[in-house]
Enzyme design. Structure first.
Site, PDB file in Angstrom:
ATOM      1  N   LYS A 175       9.214  18.077  10.225  1.00 44.16           N
ATOM      2  CA  LYS A 175       9.036  17.032   9.178  1.00 44.16           C
ATOM      3  C   LYS A 175       9.491  17.648   7.798  1.00 44.16           C
ATOM      4  CE  LYS A 175       4.959  15.527  11.560  1.00 44.16           C
ATOM      5  NZ  LYS A 175       3.595  15.616  11.878  1.00 44.16           N
TER       6      LYS A 175
ATOM      7  N   THR B  70       1.049   3.549  22.543  1.00 41.53           N
ATOM      8  CA  THR B  70       0.029   3.007  21.706  1.00 41.53           C
ATOM      9  C   THR B  70       0.849   2.320  20.497  1.00 41.53           C
ATOM     10  OG1 THR B  70      -0.840   5.264  22.118  1.00 41.53           O
ATOM     11  CG2 THR B  70      -2.262   3.682  20.389  1.00 41.53           C
TER      12      THR B  70
ATOM     13  N   GLY C 258      -2.132   8.826  14.536  1.00 43.59           N
ATOM     14  CA  GLY C 258      -2.735   7.965  15.139  1.00 43.59           C
ATOM     15  C   GLY C 258      -1.701   6.858  15.393  1.00 43.59           C
TER      16      GLY C 258
END
Lengths: 434, 434
Positions: B207, B17, B304
């Site tokens: 993270k 993506t 996303g």
């Protein structure tokens, strides 16, 4: 400029709150900053207006001849904290022409001369950074300029003036007047003795010009940013806003449509659930909408010497790092000159209120004026007050031009008493730009 | 590497993506990106696992030999979007050793090998950027690394995993179970088929390791970030939280005290008025506390493909700009190795709840256990439920070690029925680090 050997040399122009904080960091935390930069850094000089002793600073570093300091030829980075147009502009220009990179917190200068200064920096191959000029310590220019450089920014909406946000916040909490809140802001140091630049919206307009240029990579003259201040906002407006589920804030917006870019500043009704509604006191908050990144919100202290010094030091470390790597990365010149879209063409929803005589047929006359200019209504609220009634109407999206005509038309109606008040409503999130 | 003449050449590794979106930008918006960079930029090749036709991409640019692509010697920037440890690590290393700068979104690799990769980049004098590895499009690494480089960051508190935030948000709104909310997250594409990495807290821990390194300019092995997930959170915990004016979220924290740094991930009770409480759905939000800048909040879409591509393109434009100016600004190496403070020493407030037999003297026995370990109580709430009562206690600040002992002591009391549940409470803002 080819760097001479030895540590990176930093010259400070100005020793006010931010200057003193920056000098303190350069002297007291030199080792830490040097580690961050990857090379030793030192304070090479401070220019002040009148000769004086600066606490903790070797007297030989202090000079009143700023021009001589920036022209020395061995300065790597000049930090300009004088403010105003001259002599700041000449000093920055001379510094860059002598091969130094420049950090400045000078919002007025960047807003009015930024395009030229970018051009000089580019030509000289030196760095130019001014994160502190907008939203104090909140890092928003670098994200726009770098993090989002590959995205397409569609709109930036921001509360970028802490003084007016403090005043409106205080009016909302206390129900008091503009003057009362202004005096409190002055007493607490959030407003200057002459608050004109802040309360007129001019300060926010300068910041929006800077944001719009970086967001849309276009030249944008400061004169083309239309602004309106908050001096006319009264307790009645605040109460009206609250009744409708809104809070009033001074909002800067810049957006891009296929017709061009527009940047503007005016009071707006913000729905309570909107992220900008939560920006309280003298804080700043900026919402960036980009095609790929979606909505990004930045929030923090907008002003204050300590916060501003954080942004100045961040720029200083970055420009120093660049000097270690090479001649320094000059800022991009603005690569486009997008057409400017006049405010009259910008569309949005409006809250319009007025007093009318309480008699049959008034609502029909009022709504006819809206219809005549093609402005349709979303809600109408009428409240009787003896011989008068108060009307509060919310329009669907309409252009500024159409609403201006509606208001002129309403003011001419015999049944309308006194002034017709209007205020823009900040769009629902995801509402189209326009 | 000395740049060869002609446009800047970009090689893409991976065409999922994010890769497809990046390729689309490089082909469809080359002129706009070139203007931002200040020099022409072109897509020089895409490495894919299996030979296939990519829509809109010249077939001659597609290869299955990623190693050959990154070793060509004429590539300016390699964009690694394969993910995982190998072959990503070897390819990135080879690319840097061949003189290319590297952009990656590979959180796992940066978390575990970041220190080494910074070292290689520094040695080779090439750029290395990975904004997309943390919080998707929300620009937080660049602000930490650059904007706040002259400040002193004290604490970073963040919601950095969208999947778990979506699940907890859904549980809060619907009152449903963890499993139900997980299934909905999977159905909507917010959780993977195997959600272990997210719901265990491991993803957020990776993270936090990256954030802590950049915030404190120190090496920090990923293994030293302790984490706890959300699989044990039930509707009862959510209801308890709501009753107390809190919302439960998975929170990552890293902070620095004179004793050292600590980074951790665990569920926490967040007061509803805290800015992180407003981070809904799959969003990410990060609160940075710095000495001079004060509190800065960053908020946006955490994941996303489109949002991630925004961060990748921002890094790409920046590294390309650096290449135009010179050999490229290498990332700083971490200049310190600060001591690590174990979680056991970290202090905070806790919410402790348990079922007890409803008889005289129980509260006295329970509170004696707290007192024995020096943990004082802020509030106690007891609710009778027939033969049992439920006790909910909030402690004053206490270390993790002391509370662990309290819980063991409580579990050993005959009057305590079932499990003793505890959850940390996110400090009031401005609460001391520790």
């Amino acid at each position: 400029m080819k760097r001479t050997a030895g540590p990176l040399r930093v010259a400070l122009l100005g020793h006010g709150t931010v200057g003193a904080e920056t000098a303190r960091a350069l002297t007291g935390r030199a080792a830490e900053l040097s580690a961050r930069i990857g090379a030793p850094v030192e304070l090479a000089g401070i220019a002040v207006r009148r000769p004086r002793t600066l606490p903790g600073i070797d007297g030989s570093l202090v000079t009143t001849d700023a021009h001589a300091l920036v022209s020395r030829g061995d300065i790597d980075v000049v930090v300009e904290l004088i403010g105003g147009m001259e002599p700041a502009r000449s000093l920055i220009t001379t510094a860059m022409e002598t091969g130094a990179s420049v950090v400045t917190a000078n919002k007025a200068l960047i807003a009015s001369e930024g395009v030229d200064l970018h051009h000089i920096a580019r030509k000289q191959g030196v760095g130019l950074a001014y994160e502190a000029a907008v939203a104090g310590a909140v890092p928003v220019l670098r994200p726009l300029r770098q993090s989002l450089a590959g995205d397409r920014i569609q709109r930036v909406t921001g509360i970028v003036n802490g003084t007016t946000n403090f005043i409106l916040d205080r009016m909302t909490r206390s129900g008091g007047t503009f003057q009362g809140a202004l005096h409190e802001a002055q007493r607490l140091g959030y407003a200057e003795a002459d608050p004109t630049g802040d309360v007129s919206g001019a300060d926010a307009a300068a910041k929006m010009a800077i944001l719009a240029r970086l967001a849309f990579d276009t030249e944008l003259p400061i004169e083309r940013v239309q602004f309106e201040g908050i001096t006319h906002i009264g307790p009645g407006d605040i109460a009206h806003a609250e009744a409708g589920g809104y809070v009033i804030k001074l909002v800067g917006t810049c957006d891009r449509t296929p017709d061009g870019v527009n940047a503007r500043v005016h009071p707006m009704l913000i729905p309570l659930e909107h992220p900008l509604a939560g920006v309280r006191g003298a804080d700043n908050g900026i919402l960036v909408e980009a095609r790929a990144a979606g909505e990004l919100m930045f929030h923090g202290a907008g002003a204050g010497g300590l916060a501003t010094s954080s942004a100045v030091l961040g720029d200083l470390v970055e420009l120093c790092r660049d000097r270690v790597a090479g001649p320094g990365t000059a800022p991009a010149e603005f690569s486009q000159v997008l057409p400017l879209r006049p405010l009259a063409q910008v569309a949005g929803r409006y809250h319009v209120s007025m007093f009318v005589t309480d008699e049959p047929g008034v609502l029909s006359q009022v709504s006819a004026v809206f219809a005549e200019h093609g402005v349709s209504l979303e809600t109408v609220r009428q409240e009787g007050l003896g011989p008068q009634a108060q009307l509060a109407l919310v329009t669907h999206r309409a252009t500024d031009a159409a609403v201006t005509e509606v208001i002129a038309g309403l003011a001419a109606l015999p049944c309308v008493l006194g002034t017709v008040r209007s205020i823009r409503i900040l769009g629902h999130r995801k509402e189209p730009v326009g």
